[in-house]
Scaffold this motif. Structure first.
Motif, PDB file in Angstrom:
ATOM      1  N   GLN A  36       0.769  -1.307   0.116  1.00  0.00           N
ATOM      2  CA  GLN A  36      -0.005  -0.122   0.042  1.00  0.00           C
ATOM      3  C   GLN A  36       0.865   1.337  -0.027  1.00  0.00           C
ATOM      4  N   SER A  37       2.067   1.272   0.514  1.00  0.00           N
ATOM      5  CA  SER A  37       2.867   2.219   0.904  1.00  0.00           C
ATOM      6  C   SER A  37       3.379   2.576  -0.450  1.00  0.00           C
ATOM      7  N   GLU A  38       3.730   1.546  -1.498  1.00  0.00           N
ATOM      8  CA  GLU A  38       4.320   1.713  -2.886  1.00  0.00           C
ATOM      9  C   GLU A  38       3.197   2.370  -3.856  1.00  0.00           C
ATOM     10  N   LEU A  39       2.071   1.916  -3.625  1.00  0.00           N
ATOM     11  CA  LEU A  39       0.951   2.565  -4.523  1.00  0.00           C
ATOM     12  C   LEU A  39       0.799   4.174  -3.992  1.00  0.00           C
ATOM     13  N   GLY A  40       0.774   4.222  -2.643  1.00  0.00           N
ATOM     14  CA  GLY A  40       0.774   5.691  -2.439  1.00  0.00           C
ATOM     15  C   GLY A  40       1.933   6.541  -2.987  1.00  0.00           C
ATOM     16  N   ARG A  41       3.159   5.990  -2.990  1.00  0.00           N
ATOM     17  CA  ARG A  41       4.287   6.707  -3.570  1.00  0.00           C
ATOM     18  C   ARG A  41       4.000   7.007  -5.044  1.00  0.00           C
ATOM     19  N   ARG A  42       3.562   5.802  -5.610  1.00  0.00           N
ATOM     20  CA  ARG A  42       3.187   5.945  -7.269  1.00  0.00           C
ATOM     21  C   ARG A  42       2.425   7.025  -7.605  1.00  0.00           C
ATOM     22  N   ILE A  43       1.128   7.343  -6.606  1.00  0.00           N
ATOM     23  CA  ILE A  43       0.121   8.180  -7.036  1.00  0.00           C
ATOM     24  C   ILE A  43       0.123   9.428  -6.074  1.00  0.00           C
ATOM     25  N   GLY A  44       1.271   9.429  -5.396  1.00  0.00           N
ATOM     26  CA  GLY A  44       1.375  10.683  -4.530  1.00  0.00           C
ATOM     27  C   GLY A  44       0.585  11.047  -3.323  1.00  0.00           C
ATOM     28  N   VAL A  45       0.254   9.946  -2.757  1.00  0.00           N
ATOM     29  CA  VAL A  45      -0.514   9.881  -1.372  1.00  0.00           C
ATOM     30  C   VAL A  45       0.277   9.239  -0.273  1.00  0.00           C
ATOM     31  N   ASN A  46      -0.082   9.288   0.890  1.00  0.00           N
ATOM     32  CA  ASN A  46       0.687   8.504   2.062  1.00  0.00           C
ATOM     33  C   ASN A  46      -0.098   6.929   2.245  1.00  0.00           C
ATOM     34  N   LEU A  77      -7.582   8.631  -8.489  1.00  0.00           N
ATOM     35  CA  LEU A  77      -8.133   7.593  -9.003  1.00  0.00           C
ATOM     36  C   LEU A  77      -7.858   7.221 -10.677  1.00  0.00           C
ATOM     37  N   ALA A  78      -7.500   8.571 -11.314  1.00  0.00           N
ATOM     38  CA  ALA A  78      -7.173   8.335 -12.852  1.00  0.00           C
ATOM     39  C   ALA A  78      -5.879   7.922 -12.857  1.00  0.00           C
ATOM     40  N   LEU A  79      -5.084   7.841 -11.743  1.00  0.00           N
ATOM     41  CA  LEU A  79      -3.567   7.208 -11.980  1.00  0.00           C
ATOM     42  C   LEU A  79      -3.395   5.755 -11.454  1.00  0.00           C
ATOM     43  N   PHE A  80      -4.668   5.239 -11.326  1.00  0.00           N
ATOM     44  CA  PHE A  80      -4.601   3.759 -10.888  1.00  0.00           C
ATOM     45  C   PHE A  80      -4.064   2.942 -12.066  1.00  0.00           C
ATOM     46  N   PRO A  81      -4.835   3.120 -13.199  1.00  0.00           N
ATOM     47  CA  PRO A  81      -4.441   2.136 -14.261  1.00  0.00           C
ATOM     48  C   PRO A  81      -3.017   2.073 -14.389  1.00  0.00           C
ATOM     49  N   GLN A  82      -2.322   3.150 -14.351  1.00  0.00           N
ATOM     50  CA  GLN A  82      -0.752   3.086 -14.759  1.00  0.00           C
ATOM     51  C   GLN A  82      -0.097   2.669 -13.462  1.00  0.00           C
TER      52      GLN A  82
END
Length: 142
Positions: A29-39, A58-63
């Motif tokens: 979950q931390s890595e996803l946060g890093r990828r989309i700019g949230v904690n 949400l628009a960043l999820f696909p990438q």
């Protein structure tokens, strides 16, 4: 009241599918946060508390997760249905597409004639190859 329960069910489905996408991507979950700019706490809330991401996140999820956006909002049954439909479809190459475009423009009677001509031509080619192989004393492949 029914709308509330439907929304609640979609939230639960979203949470489960988001966590599954994270697991399938092999990230935290931390890595996803890093990828989309949230904690990581924000991602945890999305996965566990029924909180939806803002539209721009949400628009960043696909990438970030390699899943189309609609995937996060569908049920497993809908996903299976789409998979079975698309798995049964043949992907055509450019020549096949061109042939079908021409074929579709013919009247039905001409379509039948076209099929008969194509079958006859194929039989001619098969006979030619059989004769060629016979004259060369080559056993035809099985």
């Amino acid at each position: 009241m029914l709308g509330y329960w439907l929304d609640l069910e979609k939230n639960m489905n979203f949470e489960e599918r988001l966590q599954r996408a994270i697991d399938e991507a092999g990230i935290s979950q931390s890595e996803l946060g890093r990828r989309i700019g949230v904690n990581s706490q924000t991602v945890s809330n999305w996965c566990n508390s029924g909180i939806f991401p803002r539209t721009e996140k949400l628009a960043l999820f696909p990438q970030a997760l390699g899943k189309p956006l609609y995937w996060f909002f569908m049920t497993d049954e809908e996903e299976e249905q789409i998979a079975s439909i698309t798995a049964s479809k043949t992907v055509l190459n450019q020549k096949q597409k061109a042939l079908l475009e021409v074929f579709d423009q013919l009247p039905e009677s001409e379509q039948e004639r076209f099929i008969d001509l194509a079958k006859a031509r194929l039989e001619e080619l098969d006979a030619f190859m059989a004769e060629f192989l016979r004259r060369r004393k080559i056993d035809p492949p099985l």
